[in-house]
Design a protein around this motif. Structure first.
Motif, PDB file in Angstrom:
ATOM      1  N   LEU A 390       0.845  -1.200  -0.067  1.00  0.00           N
ATOM      2  CA  LEU A 390       0.206   0.047  -0.113  1.00  0.00           C
ATOM      3  C   LEU A 390       0.870   1.246  -0.148  1.00  0.00           C
ATOM      4  O   LEU A 390       1.661   1.423   0.850  1.00  0.00           O
ATOM      5  CB  LEU A 390      -0.937   0.076   1.372  1.00  0.00           C
ATOM      6  N   VAL A 391       0.506   2.056  -0.964  1.00  0.00           N
ATOM      7  CA  VAL A 391       1.239   3.442  -1.043  1.00  0.00           C
ATOM      8  C   VAL A 391       0.195   4.477  -0.564  1.00  0.00           C
ATOM      9  O   VAL A 391      -0.873   4.518  -0.828  1.00  0.00           O
ATOM     10  CB  VAL A 391       1.602   3.835  -2.423  1.00  0.00           C
ATOM     11  N   ASN A 392       0.850   5.393   0.227  1.00  0.00           N
ATOM     12  CA  ASN A 392      -0.189   6.776   0.752  1.00  0.00           C
ATOM     13  C   ASN A 392      -0.047   7.441  -0.028  1.00  0.00           C
ATOM     14  O   ASN A 392       0.922   8.290  -0.614  1.00  0.00           O
ATOM     15  CB  ASN A 392       0.630   7.124   2.136  1.00  0.00           C
ATOM     16  N   PRO A 393      -1.253   7.848  -1.042  1.00  0.00           N
ATOM     17  CA  PRO A 393      -1.405   8.527  -1.926  1.00  0.00           C
ATOM     18  C   PRO A 393      -1.046  10.163  -1.538  1.00  0.00           C
ATOM     19  O   PRO A 393      -0.729  10.961  -2.569  1.00  0.00           O
ATOM     20  CB  PRO A 393      -2.822   8.558  -2.746  1.00  0.00           C
ATOM     21  N   MET A 394      -1.107  10.389  -0.543  1.00  0.00           N
ATOM     22  CA  MET A 394      -1.050  11.795   0.136  1.00  0.00           C
ATOM     23  C   MET A 394       0.484  12.071   0.365  1.00  0.00           C
ATOM     24  O   MET A 394       1.091  12.985   0.403  1.00  0.00           O
ATOM     25  CB  MET A 394      -1.820  12.250   1.576  1.00  0.00           C
ATOM     26  N   SER A 395       1.242  11.091   0.850  1.00  0.00           N
ATOM     27  CA  SER A 395       2.800  10.997   1.120  1.00  0.00           C
ATOM     28  C   SER A 395       3.402   9.653   0.602  1.00  0.00           C
ATOM     29  O   SER A 395       3.343   8.586   1.268  1.00  0.00           O
ATOM     30  CB  SER A 395       2.652  11.108   2.667  1.00  0.00           C
ATOM     31  N   PRO A 396       3.584   9.651  -0.571  1.00  0.00           N
ATOM     32  CA  PRO A 396       3.951   8.195  -1.277  1.00  0.00           C
ATOM     33  C   PRO A 396       5.096   7.686  -0.993  1.00  0.00           C
ATOM     34  O   PRO A 396       5.551   6.625  -1.146  1.00  0.00           O
ATOM     35  CB  PRO A 396       4.324   8.886  -2.955  1.00  0.00           C
ATOM     36  N   THR A 397       6.047   8.497  -0.102  1.00  0.00           N
ATOM     37  CA  THR A 397       7.207   7.833   0.479  1.00  0.00           C
ATOM     38  C   THR A 397       6.867   6.926   1.642  1.00  0.00           C
ATOM     39  O   THR A 397       7.556   6.113   2.032  1.00  0.00           O
ATOM     40  CB  THR A 397       8.071   8.949   1.045  1.00  0.00           C
ATOM     41  N   GLN A 398       5.442   6.801   2.009  1.00  0.00           N
ATOM     42  CA  GLN A 398       4.992   6.100   3.265  1.00  0.00           C
ATOM     43  C   GLN A 398       4.339   4.757   2.471  1.00  0.00           C
ATOM     44  O   GLN A 398       3.373   5.091   1.897  1.00  0.00           O
ATOM     45  CB  GLN A 398       4.154   7.004   4.022  1.00  0.00           C
ATOM     46  N   LEU A 399       4.688   3.742   2.809  1.00  0.00           N
ATOM     47  CA  LEU A 399       4.385   2.452   2.328  1.00  0.00           C
ATOM     48  C   LEU A 399       4.006   1.589   3.398  1.00  0.00           C
ATOM     49  O   LEU A 399       4.752   1.592   4.448  1.00  0.00           O
ATOM     50  CB  LEU A 399       5.416   1.850   1.440  1.00  0.00           C
ATOM     51  N   TYR A 400       3.151   0.533   3.177  1.00  0.00           N
ATOM     52  CA  TYR A 400       2.969  -0.476   4.273  1.00  0.00           C
ATOM     53  C   TYR A 400       2.900  -1.999   3.300  1.00  0.00           C
ATOM     54  O   TYR A 400       2.727  -1.907   2.071  1.00  0.00           O
ATOM     55  CB  TYR A 400       1.473  -0.487   4.732  1.00  0.00           C
ATOM     56  N   ALA A 401       3.516  -2.979   3.985  1.00  0.00           N
ATOM     57  CA  ALA A 401       3.708  -4.225   3.495  1.00  0.00           C
ATOM     58  C   ALA A 401       2.929  -5.159   4.262  1.00  0.00           C
ATOM     59  O   ALA A 401       3.285  -5.189   5.519  1.00  0.00           O
ATOM     60  CB  ALA A 401       5.314  -4.628   3.228  1.00  0.00           C
ATOM     61  N   GLY A 402       2.137  -5.995   3.799  1.00  0.00           N
ATOM     62  CA  GLY A 402       1.696  -7.272   4.410  1.00  0.00           C
ATOM     63  C   GLY A 402       2.184  -8.421   4.262  1.00  0.00           C
ATOM     64  O   GLY A 402       2.291  -8.858   3.040  1.00  0.00           O
ATOM     65  N   THR A 403       2.519  -9.366   5.100  1.00  0.00           N
ATOM     66  CA  THR A 403       3.490 -10.344   4.868  1.00  0.00           C
ATOM     67  C   THR A 403       2.745 -11.728   5.262  1.00  0.00           C
ATOM     68  O   THR A 403       1.753 -11.830   6.246  1.00  0.00           O
ATOM     69  CB  THR A 403       5.063 -10.203   5.654  1.00  0.00           C
ATOM     70  N   TRP A 404       3.359 -12.856   4.931  1.00  0.00           N
ATOM     71  CA  TRP A 404       2.780 -13.931   5.145  1.00  0.00           C
ATOM     72  C   TRP A 404       3.704 -14.450   6.523  1.00  0.00           C
ATOM     73  O   TRP A 404       4.713 -15.284   6.231  1.00  0.00           O
ATOM     74  CB  TRP A 404       2.846 -15.193   4.041  1.00  0.00           C
ATOM     75  N   GLY A 405       3.269 -14.334   7.560  1.00  0.00           N
ATOM     76  CA  GLY A 405       3.771 -14.769   8.573  1.00  0.00           C
ATOM     77  C   GLY A 405       4.571 -13.786   9.554  1.00  0.00           C
ATOM     78  O   GLY A 405       5.148 -14.084  10.654  1.00  0.00           O
ATOM     79  N   GLY A 406       4.864 -12.364   8.911  1.00  0.00           N
ATOM     80  CA  GLY A 406       5.594 -11.510   9.660  1.00  0.00           C
ATOM     81  C   GLY A 406       4.431 -10.278   9.978  1.00  0.00           C
ATOM     82  O   GLY A 406       5.239  -9.246  10.590  1.00  0.00           O
ATOM     83  N   GLY A 407       3.329 -10.298   9.658  1.00  0.00           N
ATOM     84  CA  GLY A 407       2.450  -9.125   9.868  1.00  0.00           C
ATOM     85  C   GLY A 407       2.844  -7.981   9.086  1.00  0.00           C
ATOM     86  O   GLY A 407       3.073  -8.247   7.866  1.00  0.00           O
ATOM     87  N   VAL A 408       2.752  -6.689   9.478  1.00  0.00           N
ATOM     88  CA  VAL A 408       2.685  -5.676   8.741  1.00  0.00           C
ATOM     89  C   VAL A 408       3.929  -4.952   9.087  1.00  0.00           C
ATOM     90  O   VAL A 408       4.585  -4.858   9.873  1.00  0.00           O
ATOM     91  CB  VAL A 408       1.591  -4.593   9.076  1.00  0.00           C
ATOM     92  N   TYR A 409       4.460  -4.279   7.889  1.00  0.00           N
ATOM     93  CA  TYR A 409       5.758  -3.494   8.156  1.00  0.00           C
ATOM     94  C   TYR A 409       5.556  -2.230   7.335  1.00  0.00           C
ATOM     95  O   TYR A 409       4.727  -2.072   6.440  1.00  0.00           O
ATOM     96  CB  TYR A 409       6.913  -4.283   7.266  1.00  0.00           C
ATOM     97  N   LYS A 410       6.345  -1.116   7.842  1.00  0.00           N
ATOM     98  CA  LYS A 410       5.853   0.140   7.223  1.00  0.00           C
ATOM     99  C   LYS A 410       7.572   0.526   6.712  1.00  0.00           C
ATOM    100  O   LYS A 410       8.499   0.193   7.524  1.00  0.00           O
ATOM    101  CB  LYS A 410       5.289   0.938   8.453  1.00  0.00           C
ATOM    102  N   SER A 411       7.448   1.549   5.714  1.00  0.00           N
ATOM    103  CA  SER A 411       8.603   2.436   5.202  1.00  0.00           C
ATOM    104  C   SER A 411       8.150   3.638   5.202  1.00  0.00           C
ATOM    105  O   SER A 411       7.065   4.190   4.795  1.00  0.00           O
ATOM    106  CB  SER A 411       8.924   1.856   3.913  1.00  0.00           C
TER     107      SER A 411
END
Length: 902
Positions: A390-411
């Motif tokens: 997921l890319v934040n359209p208001m702040s494109p440098t902010q991203l979220y990643a959903g993983t299989w076994g590791g939950g959510v990660y954020k950049s």
């Protein structure tokens, strides 16, 4: 996706035991607009490698089928026509016919190619799940197949039929097979229960080494008594095939072996820790893995183009193919075009459409140039198996990643680094990540146990009131006014208060129950589309009621749906059978698969406008892209309509207009121009009109008619103007030649013929009159001579319709249509000749004999006959002349010159 992941997990365990037969022989991406282009990331899970010649290599991959290199591994291309995208554990080649290949797959049996991989057909009688193959080098119609739990099978007719060959061998998993090149009835099998040997072509087997789980076996081509075996406990060696001893790397799981073709003491071993080399028959081993960025090695082969035997290829689990040119001291990636990455999520930066993020089972890949190059960017990503991005359209440098076994990660730095954002989240299996339409700080996560909500990912709360516990949530879609939708393993749910409470709404929805993806019409928020296990469904009332909207797709797995953001609205569907597109609000769907070499589409993203670029993430094929432009092509570019009769018949040929782009092609105008335009006309063929709209990948035809008003050459152009961004105006050259007809007839009471002296007539489709004795079509200015000849009972009396005569011949210059008639008079008797001569005619006769009495009955006249009579006699009587006797005309002509009054 978990439903497919479970299958993958099994295959991942089994994939470690790939074996590829290698035979050495003497030396001997899609970039067009309108079709998909493979972008990578290059690499993937390579199960086996096969060298057929110094330049031709094949790679069997996990869920990506077969790839081929024709330049020694520099470039690869998928060759899966007829094969699909199965996992290929083994490849083999017919040594007597190198174009004949065999591919062993998991679950689909063995496939055979007779054209070097260009096409494949399944060997229907083959066992289903095959891990290893071997071809008898002395008789290439004899093959052996090692199976999953079924032991060894044998074919003696090139794979047409198979029979179990298991006497003495457990029906266990057979990971590798080799045939002794000296005595080809001796076969070795590496199995889950050790090493077995058959002395009689598989009829009987005996255990020769209790090595446990044995993954590979290699035999020296120069000293076939020397063999090595790769096991879960290191390497074993034999000098006679009967006794085996440990040869190093004890305690290391070894998956692959390669023996130097010239020196059996030199061996390379592929392991989970990289590649090891030994120069002393396994007494000592050295790690030779510099540059090998992926240490999980599945297969190793020597490069047949290197006569020094210093070059090798290694196939790895996750890293694709690597090559060394210095006996393993240094390795380089050799994956250009080998797209076997398992991509589950694709998103783009809305502010920089050329920035693409791909989430795969191996982490996150970033491209800033539209997929031309990729950078692995998984720093801090504790679990690299990424299912959602997921890319934040208001702040494109902010991203979220959903993983299989590791939950959510954020950049927060555009994916350069990642941090876990799982506080309060009890589930580590995340399928979907979504952002509130009005407040980007509100983030939703769909997991295997419901929906979680967070403010910026700092802390999560389970918000699944109304959704049964442990429900698998595959997709989350947010709308205005705190409305949220969820696609789950039990159907569709709706929340009107930001996810606090949920209501199931499955009326009319797919009976199979699983909703993988959701999308809303950007022009009508209450119109929703659901990607399900049974095709596409549509709701026009915010999900209260659903109707099937999958015409053209069918009831297959549809994993995701994506819209273009601008009019005209186009929907793209990613399925297990490729990409489909709809331009009529899902009333109908068409395939959009040209150039796709992998049909398992897990993600589709649209980036930019004018033109838009569509990205497709595939399960085992990497990322593909297609530019959404209109790309017109017209075939043929030149139309020669040949010869046609002036002001007579016409010729019709077809012109095909094709749209190779990804957006509608609109033909705005059509005209025929040029000096010869009057001779041509155009009508719709399969096109709806002369200004049709052609869907992407579609085509239609026009009918071009040539009807020349006169003779001579005609040239014109068919000019088509369209909305194509590449070639807005296309011209088709039109050519034709008008010709004139000549018809020859016979007239009069007599009979005869006409000879024609002329160049052969042209083929102008001329329909001849049944009454004519000759007809043909000729170009303007053609010269023709017609010569008559009377038969024995007639004489030629002249022409009608002939432009010019000389003697008895007719001379014609074709500047218009000509109908010429040769007239003949029938001659019945000599008396008739004399009667005809009374008008001072000249009578021409064929050579013949007349026997009759002829009376000259004109009173007061006498007749002088000349012309070479052979014999004659005259008897004079008062008042008339009686001519009697046998008269023979010697020279063929009787001239009655005149009558004299006595």
């Amino acid at each position: 996706m978990k439903l497919l992941r479970e299958k993958f997990s099994i295959l991942g365990f089994l994939a470690f035991f790939c074996f590829c037969s290698i035979w050495h022989f003497p030396s001997t991406a899609f970039a067009a607009i309108g079709q998909w282009t493979g972008l990578g990331p290059w690499g993937g899970d390579v199960e086996c490698l096969l060298a057929v010649s110094p330049s031709i290599l094949y790679a069997g991959t996990q869920n990506g089928g077969v790839f081929k290199s024709s330049d020694g591994g520099a470039h690869w291309v998928a060759v899966n026509n007829g094969l699909g995208n199965p996992t290929v554990f083994a490849l083999a080649v017919d040594p007597a016919a190198p174009a004949n290949l065999y591919a062993a797959t998991y679950g689909n049996g063995i496939y055979k190619s007779l054209d070097a991989g260009s096409s494949w057909s399944r060997l229907a009688a083959s066992p289903a799940s095959v891990y290893s193959l071997a071809v008898d080098p002395a008789d290439s119609s004899t093959l052996y197949a090692g199976t999953d739990g079924g032991g060894v099978y044998k074919s003696t007719d090139g794979g047409a039929t198979w029979n179990a060959a298991n006497a003495g061998i457990p029906t266990a998993q057979v990971n590798a097979l080799v045939v002794d090149p000296r005595l080809t009835t001796t076969v070795y099998a590496a199995t889950a229960n050790g090493i077995f040997r058959s002395p009689d072509g598989g009829a009987n087997w005996s255990l020769v080494a209790d090595t446990g789980w044995t993954r590979d076996i290699a035999i020296s081509s120069v000293t076939p008594a020397t063999l090595y075996a790769a096991t879960g406990a290191g390497i074993f060696r034999s000098n006679d095939g009967a006794t085996w001893t440990s040869a190093g790397l004890s305690g290391i799981s070894v998956y692959a072996l390669a023996i130097n073709p010239a020196d059996p003491a030199k061996v390379f071993a592929g392991t989970t820790a990289g590649i090891f080399g030994s120069a002393d028959s396994g007494a000592n081993w050295t790690l030779v893995a510099n540059g090998l960025t992926n240490a999980n090695v599945q297969t190793i082969i020597f490069d047949p183009s290197d006569t020094t035997n210093s070059s090798l290829f290694a196939g790895t689990w996750g890293g694709g193919v690597f090559k060394t040119s210095n006996s393993g001291n240094d390795w380089q990636s050799a994956n250009q075009g080998l797209g076997n990455t398992f991509v589950q999520a694709v998103v783009t930066d809305p502010s920089a459409p050329a920035t693409v993020y791909a989430g795969s089972i191996d982490g996150i890949h970033i491209s800033t140039d539209g997929g031309a190059t990729w950078l692995s960017s998984s720093s801090g990503l504790g679990n690299g198996d990424v299912e959602a991005l997921l890319v934040n359209p208001m702040s494109p440098t902010q991203l979220y990643a959903g993983t299989w076994g590791g939950g959510v990660y954020k950049s927060v730095d555009g994916g350069a680094s990642w941090m876990a954002a799982n506080t309060g989240m009890s589930s580590a299996l995340v399928h979907a990540v979504a952002m509130d339409a009005a407040n980007p700080q509100v983030v939703y996560a769909g997991t295997n146990s419901g929906i979680f909500i967070s403010s910026g990912g700092s802390a999560w709360n389970l918000c699944s009131n109304g959704i049964p516990a442990d429900t698998e949530v595959w997709s989350v879609l947010t709308a205005a006014n705190s409305v949220v939708y969820a696609g789950t393993g039990t159907g569709f749910y709706r929340s009107s208060n930001g996810g606090i409470e949920w209501t199931q709404s499955n009326t009319g929805l797919a009976p199979c129950g699983v909703v993988y993806g959701l999308a809303a019409d950007p022009t009508a928020d209450s119109t929703l589309y659901a990607a399900t296990c049974g095709g596409v469904y549509k709701s026009t009332d915010g999900g209260v009621n659903w109707t099937w909207a999958s015409s053209g797709i069918g009831e297959i797995n549809v994993y995701n749906l994506t819209f273009t953001g601008t009019a005209p609205v186009i929907i793209y569907a990613g399925t297990d059978s490729g990409v489909f597109v709809s331009r009529d609000a899902a009333a109908t769907w068409n395939t959009l698969n040209t150039g796709l070499t992998n049909g398992d589409i897990y993600a589709v993203a649209v980036a930019g406008t004018s033109p838009a670029t569509i990205y497709a993430g595939t399960w085992g094929g990497g990322v593909f892209s297609l530019t959404s432009t209109q790309d017109i092509s017209v075939s043929p570019p030149t139309l020669d309509l040949g010869y046609r009769v002036a002001s007579g018949n016409s010729a019709s040929q077809t012109v095909t207009i094709s749209n190779g782009g990804a957006s509608d092609l609109v033909i705005g105008s059509l005209a025929i121009t040029g000096a010869g335009a009057a001779a041509f006309s155009v009508t719709p063929g399969t096109c709806s009109s002369l200004t049709p709209t052609i869907l992407p990948g579609g085509s239609c035809t026009l009918n071009l008619v040539f009807a020349p008003p006169s003779g001579g050459p005609y040239a014109a152009n068919l000019e088509l103007a369209s909305n194509s961004g590449n070639t807005p105006v296309v011209n088709v050259s039109l050519n034709g030649i008008g010709v004139f007809p000549l018809s020859v007839f016979l007239g009069g009471t007599g009979s005869g013929g006409v000879s024609v002296s002329a160049e052969p007539p042209v083929d102008a489709g001329l329909v001849c009159s049944p009454a004519s004795i000759y007809c043909g079509a000729f170009e303007r200015g053609s010269s023709i001579i017609l010569t008559p000849s009377a038969d024995s009972t007639s004489y030629f009396s002249g022409w009608s319709g002939c432009p010019m005569t000389m003697g008895d011949s007719c001379f014609i210059t074709m500047n218009n249509a000509v109908n010429a008639t040769a007239n003949f008079v029938r001659l019945t008797s000599l008396q008739a000749i004399i009667d005809a001569a009374l008008g001072d005619d000249i009578i021409k006769l064929p050579i013949t004999t007349y026997v009759e009495n002829v009376v000259m009955n004109q009173v007061g006249k006498s007749l002088t006959l000349s012309g070479g009579w052979a014999d004659y006699s005259f008897l004079s009587q008062t008042g008339f002349t009686n001519l009697q006797g046998s008269l023979t005309i010697a020279n063929g002509t009787l001239i009655l010159e005149n009558f004299q009054i006595i």
